[in-house]
Design an enzyme around this catalytic site. Structure first.
Site, PDB file in Angstrom:
ATOM      1  N   HIS A 172       0.875  -1.172   0.000  1.00  0.00           N
ATOM      2  CA  HIS A 172       0.000   0.000   0.000  1.00  0.00           C
ATOM      3  C   HIS A 172       0.915   1.226   0.000  1.00  0.00           C
ATOM      4  CE1 HIS A 172      -3.177   2.854   1.309  1.00  0.00           C
ATOM      5  NE2 HIS A 172      -2.219   3.367   2.054  1.00  0.00           N
ATOM      6  N   CYS A 178      -4.764   2.042  -4.328  1.00  0.00           N
ATOM      7  CA  CYS A 178      -3.920   3.115  -3.797  1.00  0.00           C
ATOM      8  C   CYS A 178      -2.657   3.305  -4.634  1.00  0.00           C
ATOM      9  CB  CYS A 178      -3.553   2.806  -2.354  1.00  0.00           C
ATOM     10  SG  CYS A 178      -2.714   1.202  -2.166  1.00  0.00           S
TER      11      CYS A 178
END
Length: 644
Positions: A34, A102
């Site tokens: 992420h 993301c």
């Protein structure tokens, strides 16, 4: 004045990926990455829309590593304007753990700020994961987790998808545990709004409704290439926000995605907005300069390009590409001119009897009935026959037809039929069956029959009587077969015969195909052809519509029984050329697009189907199959649809 840009990298697995990935997937995956972009004293990331927190104070805490992306000459106000512009693109509904996440957002922001992309090992993670058997099996589960589009929903993998994915892992128990963890992380880390985040400005228009992730947004060249690698078919829609024709055709594109996408992810519909992120770099290799432009890919290779908002052409090209990639049946690649020339019109028995003679015979049977227990008296039955039914049959069978089509109160017909069936022996019922046979040729009467309760209809009752009486008289059995054949003049009634009356119809058909009387056998072959023709039309309709739903009449055991009976009837038929021809045509239609080809092929191999058919081409066969078109059909079915 320049500002420093950093990429914060987090591992959603908290180290588990590095420890367990080799066991799970057979490939080393060091983390479930992420990322977020840190600039102007803020950490910006995508999950529940675009969120902003002070650096290191998001729900993930401190990053695993920080990557220096360089300096940006873009000022803060310009960057905030950029975030406002892409906010509509990065909505909660469009978030997807693999396709649009993301890292997609971080890559777009980094490119805007510095002209650099985030590291390749982060961008390629989805493609690396999906290239493993475990990842490929898990893909439908992840798609389902993010298909709902409701912000409040907690994405959870469907039990069946979880089971399938776990089964391909070397350690199923561990796989199941990890899948549950993935679902929890996706809910907490990917979709839920972090506490303490800065509120995002309200959108100027209502959020775009979720399209169920049928259309994937792409603004990164690496991600686009991964789509080409992982999907056999890709249809890319290059668009722009200020393009009127794009807005006009976009609902059509979304509708095609909804109806043509395949559950295994083998067909991808991709939207590339040229004003977002690095979309220009996606378009550049294909020379896209104008919108709307559609580019069609098969196995990573560009096959066609369509410019402009041409709706019919877009639909046609999508259908052609999917048909080429996924032929609806492997027999579609065979050259079968003789089979294709078979008319799918049902074989009907249109001979008109002498109605007055028929009425006299039925009246004689009514008068000679040993007892009469029906509430409707014999006199009332005879009156309905003489005043209503016979006049209707004469008018509907007249040549030329009368100026005004005949009408009749059909509801009284079923009452009359029930009285005759309950009071007359089966040997005296064939005139009633013949009345129904002729009447079914009338569209209004056949439609009325199709709206009756199938199990209690007169057709079903007359069929059942054939099976209830052992050794039903030849005349009765022959007339019932003709009546059933005429029922196929109406599509809805045909469906009732094949679905609701299947068991009784099959029992009659199987025995009649081997009957000692040639007329019974030939009529049974006609009924078999009508059944096969009806199924063929349904299968063709299903293939043209590209639907995934099954057809009601399909049943493997039933089809095996019918094909076995037809093959045995062909083997034994040594008298009637018409019967043999209709049986071979029936076999061809059943085999051509059957969804049970594998099992039927094994069956036909055991039954030596090719030998049975080629024997019909010998001079000593006795069926007289000397017509060139018949011999061509037999040869074609034997050589191309039967196992060697």
């Amino acid at each position: 004045m320049s500002s420093q840009v950093q990429l914060y990298v987090y591992d959603l697995s908290n180290g588990l990926a590095g420890q367990l990935s080799m066991q799970m997937t057979g490939r080393q995956i060091d983390g479930i990455w992420h990322t977020s972009v840190v600039v102007f004293g803020k950490e910006i990331f995508y999950g529940q829309g675009i969120s902003i927190t002070p650096p290191g104070q998001s729900h993930l805490g401190q990053p695993l590593r920080v990557i220096e992306m360089g300096e940006t000459a873009i000022d803060e106000e310009t960057f905030e304007q950029y975030l406002m512009e892409i906010r509509e693109q990065y909505t909660p509904e469009k978030y997807h753990l693999l396709d649009f996440n993301c890292n997609t957002f971080s890559s777009d922001c980094a490119d805007f700020l510095t002209g650099k992309s985030i590291p390749e090992y982060i961008k390629s993670l989805p493609a690396d994961f999906l290239s493993t058997p475990f990842g490929a099996a898990l893909r439908p589960s992840i798609d389902a987790m993010f298909r709902r589009g409701a912000v409040s929903d907690i994405p959870t993998p469907p039990p069946e998808a979880t089971r399938v994915a776990a089964a391909v892992s070397p350690n199923p128990a561990l796989a199941t545990s990890l899948l549950q963890s993935v679902a929890a992380h996706a809910s907490t880390h990917g979709l839920s709004r972090p506490s303490g985040s800065y509120p995002t400005p309200a959108p100027t228009s209502p959020p775009t409704p979720s399209n169920g992730m049928q259309v994937r947004s792409c603004s990164d060249p690496t991600f686009f290439q991964s789509l080409l690698r992982n999907n056999r078919v890709v249809i890319a829609f290059f668009t722009s926000a200020n393009c009127g024709p794009c807005r006009m055709i976009e609902p059509v594109f979304e509708d095609l995605a909804k109806n043509k996408s395949k559950p295994d992810g083998a067909v991808a519909f991709v939207k590339v907005d040229l004003a977002v992120g690095r979309s220009a770099a996606v378009a550049a290799p294909y020379g896209v300069r104008a919108t709307p432009t559609f580019i069609f890919f098969l196995d990573g290779r560009k096959t066609h390009e369509l410019r402009g908002a041409n709706v019919p052409e877009l639909r046609t090209q999508v259908d052609l590409l999917i048909y080429e990639a996924f032929p609806p049946h492997h027999h579609t690649t065979l050259s079968l001119p003789a089979v294709e020339s078979i008319s799918l019109d049902p074989i009907l028995f249109t001979q008109v009897p002498k109605f007055d003679t028929l009425l006299a015979k039925l009246n004689e049977f009514i008068d000679s009935a040993p007892s009469w227990t029906s509430p409707v008296t014999q006199a009332q039955v005879k009156q309905v026959l003489a005043k209503t039914i016979i006049p209707f049959l004469k008018a509907s069978s007249a040549t030329p037809p009368p100026p005004q089509p005949p009408t009749a109160p059909f509801d009284s017909w079923s009452t009359l039929a029930a009285s005759l069936v309950s009071n007359l022996p089966i040997s005296n019922l064939f005139p009633l069956v013949d009345i129904w046979r002729v009447a079914l040729l009338d569209p209004k009467f056949s439609e009325w029959n199709s709206n009756r309760n199938a199990s209690k209809s007169t057709i079903s009752v007359l069929l059942s009587r054939t099976l209830e009486s052992k050794g039903a008289p030849r005349n009765y059995q022959l007339t019932v077969l003709r009546m059933l054949s005429n029922a196929f003049s109406n599509t809805n009634l045909a469906r009732q015969c094949v679905v609701s009356m299947r068991s009784d119809l099959t029992s009659l058909l199987v025995s009649a195909l081997l009957h000692e009387d040639v007329a019974v056998r030939t009529t049974a072959a006609s009924l078999a052809f009508n059944v096969a023709s009806y199924l063929q039309k349904l299968r063709l309709e299903k293939m043209k519509s590209s639907r995934n739903s099954s057809i009601d009449p399909e049943d493997e055991e039933w089809e095996v029984e019918i094909v076995s009976a037809i093959l045995e009837a062909i083997r034994q038929e040594n008298t009637s050329g018409d019967s043999a021809h209709r049986l071979v045509a029936s076999l061809a239609l059943l085999l051509r697009f059957s969804p049970f080809t594998e099992h039927l092929t094994a069956l036909m191999d055991v039954l030596q189907s090719r030998s049975i058919l080629t024997a019909k081409l010998t001079d000593g066969d006795g069926t007289g199959n000397s017509k060139p078109e018949v011999r061509k059909l037999i040869s074609e079915v034997a050589e191309k649809l039967c196992p060697p």
